[in-house]
Each structure stands twice: as structure tokens, then as C-alpha cells.
Design a protein around this motif. Structure first.
Motif: not given
Length: 390
Positions: A253-269
Motif C-alpha cells: 500500500g505504499m507510494c510508487p517511489d517506495v514500491r520502485r525502491g523494492l526493485r533494488s534489493l537482494w532477495r536471497t538474504r
């Protein structure tokens, strides 16, 4: 008068202590159980209470060369993206606190400390497991896989899950129920367009049960993102809590800028967030706790590494005071170190918990928080003077 000092743990706290004590003339060795001296993680925020010490140690220029001095610390609402308040980190801030606010990759800071330790003759022993420290009134024996080391002082810098802390306290790490995902990528690999504000500011988005932090690293060539959220699976008592599916759900439910930020994360740890309650005793004979072994804290004040550096500076300073007064007195230095540092770090630990609660409120509490943040004057320092001041 030179002493032999053995430090258990080769992270930022261990190496900071090693450098401070070696430059004071002591013979120092560091025992690290991992195969190499290395930090896993991403960005690290260094406030002026730490950078003042790094300047005194002659290491700040190296930190500035490999880090970034951000323009502002900005707080935004994660739901609508609106700015709530900011702290200008420019000339007035630096003049007030005597040193800059710097963001740097963890591995870069560790490397700077490691190279500095080598220059002053610290013995660095990786791949060395410590099984016990036997302490007495005037010495300690460190029992390790590489043999036994008799030493004038042993420092436990073995982190949040310190085994040596068990000699002074039977407490255990406390799970907050929050988990962090991190990512640090070269700008060329970031698939979202970043404006100049994103590259010059430390930006914190505050959301219900979650938050996102972003800032540039390595002279602006790398971008760092941290996403933290409360795990519903943890509250349900499930073993697999804080997984990537929960990450997506927590920020849905967060704003688009925050949602886009999730694309810049490592998901394996993932990094589950723990701390411990403050304890009043850090010293047993010639064994003393330092860094996260003494005061593991939640990350909301960005003070973990800063407080470890303060520990190192305080211990070396207190030892030097006794030497100047007529002869090195480790008992007196350790008493003073414990008195000064336990009070200071307990306040940081407990304030970090409260700060996290404020960040993550929802409903009416969120509206009230946002209004209070908006009413704050950008040059109002009253809530941080105690932390960043001399």
C-alpha cells in the motif's frame, strides 16, 4: 607502559579498538573466526559523534574519499510520499558538531580500519575460533583454536550473539519481529531513474509497520536501499518469517517511489532485527565487552558502528589517563570505561526502540506523527544534540 591486548572479533568494533589501543603503544592481536576480515551488508551511516573520532585517529580523509557526504537527511511519509521534515547536513551542521555526516559501504569502512591496523602493527589472525576466556585480577587467557594467548586484557567484540557476554549476563538476543532486506548496486544496474535529490540525500520513508531508506555510496557510483517491515508470520509464531512474499505484502500500500525502491534489493538474504536489553556490567577481571557484544541495538538511530567507535575511543582514552596520572591501571581504566559507556549506550539502545515505534505507527498516530514532524523547524537540533554533540 605497554600491555598485550587480545581482541575477540574482527568486525568494525574489534578493529576500531585494535587501532585505538595500538596507536597508544599497546601490543594488540585480533582473533577472527571467519576465514577473512570482511563485512556482509551494504551502506552504513556515520554521524559526527563517530566521524569526530575518525578525524582524531587520522582516518576521516580515507572515509570521505570512499564515502559520500549527503546534503540532507529527509523523512517522508511512505504512504503518500510527502516530505515531513529534513535535517540539513551542510556547513551549519558540521560547524555545530565538529565533523560531517558520512555514508559509506560497510566493507569500505572495515577495509580502512584493517589497513590502519596493519600500519600500526596489529596482529590479525583470521580463521581462529575462540572457545573461552579465563580471566583473573591481572591477566586473561584466551583459549582458541590457534592455542592459548595470555594477555593483559581481553576484549569481547564478538557481536550480537556474543558467547563471551555469557560470562557477565545470561540474557539472550530479543527479536523485534522486524526484518530487513538490503541492496547496494552500481548506478548502471539500477533500473529506475534517480534524480539529483536521491543521489544527494539520505531519504527515509516512514510507513505503517515498515520503512525504506535510500542513499548513494562510493562517491555516488553506487545506490543503497534498505527495506524493513514487521513480519505477520513472526507474530503467528511461524518458523519461516520475513520471506520475500511478506516483503511485497508489507509494502503493497505504499507510494510508487517506495514500491520502485523494492526493485533494488537482494532477495536471497534477509536480516532479522534483534537487540538486547542494556546490562550494567561489561567487565569481569581482565575481560571487557565492546561493540555489539556490549550493546546491540536496533538500527533506527544508525548508531551501531558509531557507538562501537565511541567504545574504542573511550577505552583507549581512559587507559591513557591512568598512565598519565602515574602508571597504567587497567582496573581503574576499565571501571571508568564501564561507567561512561553503559549509561551512554543504554540511552541509545532504548531510544532506538522508541524511535522505531514512532516510525511505524498507523491510523491517528500516523497523522499526529506527521503533523509533529511538519511543525519541526529544519534547524531544530534539540532532539539530536545529546547524540551527536561532544
Amino acid at each position: 607502559m605497554s600491555s598485550t591486548i587480545t581482541i575477540v572479533g574482527g568486525g568494525i568494533g574489534g578493529l576500531a579498538n585494535a587501532y585505538a589501543l595500538a596507536t597508544a603503544g599497546h601490543t594488540v592481536r585480533v582473533l577472527e573466526r571467519a576465514a577473512e576480515f570482511a563485512e556482509v551488508g551494504a551502506g552504513l551511516q556515520m554521524a559526527p559523534n563517530a566521524t569526530r573520532i575518525l578525524r582524531q585517529w587520522g582516518l576521516l580523509d580515507a572515509v570521505l574519499e570512499r564515502g559520500v557526504v549527503p546534503r540532507r537527511l529527509v523523512f517522508r511519509d511512505a504512504v503518500d510520499g510527502a516530505e515531513l521534515t529534513h535535517l540539513d547536513l551542510g556547513a551549519d551542521f558540521i560547524e555545530r558538531y565538529g565533523a560531517p555526516y558520512v555514508v559509506i559501504h560497510r566493507s569500505d569502512l572495515l577495509d580502512i580500519l584493517m589497513q590502519a591496523c596493519r600500519r600500526v602493527g596489529v596482529e590479525l589472525l583470521p580463521n581462529t575460533r575462540v572457545d573461552d576466556v579465563i580471566t583473573s585480577a591481572d591477566a586473561a587467557v584466551v583459549v582458541s583454536g590457534a592455542g592459548e594467548f595470555t594477555t593483559d586484557l581481553a576484549l569481547a567484540a564478538d557481536g550480537l550473539r556474543s558467547t563471551l557476554r555469557g560470562k557477565l549476563s545470561d540474557d539472550q538476543p530479543i527479536a523485534s519481529g522486524y526484518v530487513a532486506y538490503r541492496g547496494a548496486f552500481p548506478l548502471s544496474e539500477i533500473d529506475v531513474e534517480l534524480d539529483q535529490d536521491a543521489l544527494q540525500d539520505v531519504v527515509v520513508y516512514l510507513g505503517p509497520g515498515c520503512h525504506l531508506v535510500q542513499y548513494a555510496l562510493r562517491g555516488g557510483d553506487m545506490f543503497n536501499t534498505v527495506a524493513v517491515f514487521k513480519s505477520a508470520a513472526y507474530d503467528r509464531g511461524e518458523e519461516d518469517w520475513g520471506n520475500p512474499d511478506e516483503l511485497e505484502s508489507a509494502f503493497s500500500g505504499m507510494c510508487p517511489d517506495v514500491r520502485r525502491g523494492l526493485r533494488s534489493l537482494w532477495r536471497t538474504r534477509k536480516w532479522p532485527m534483534y537487540d538486547r536489553s542494556p546490562i550494567p556490567t561489561w567487565v569481569d577481571g581482565r575481560l571487557a565487552l565492546t561493540g555489539d557484544a556490549a550493546h546491540p541495538m536496533l538500527q533506527y538511530l544508525a548508531q551501531g558502528a558509531c557507538q562501537a567507535i565511541e567504545d574504542a575511543h573511550t577505552l583507549a582514552t581512559e587507559a591513557a589517563k591512568t598512565e598519565a596520572a602515574g602508571g597504567l591501571d587497567w582496573d581503574g581504566a576499565l571501571r571508568a570505561y564501564q561507567t561512561v559507556r553503559t549509561e551512554r549506550t543504554a540511552r541509545v539502545q532504548t531510544t532506538a526502540r522508541v524511535w522505531g515505534d514512532i516510525w511505524h505507527v498507523d491510523g491517528v498516530a500516523r497523522l499526529l506523527r506527521n503533523e509533529l514532524f511538519r511543525d519541526r523547524a529544519p534547524n531544530d537540533y534539540k532532539h539530536i544534540d545529546w547524540l551527536y554533540g561532544g
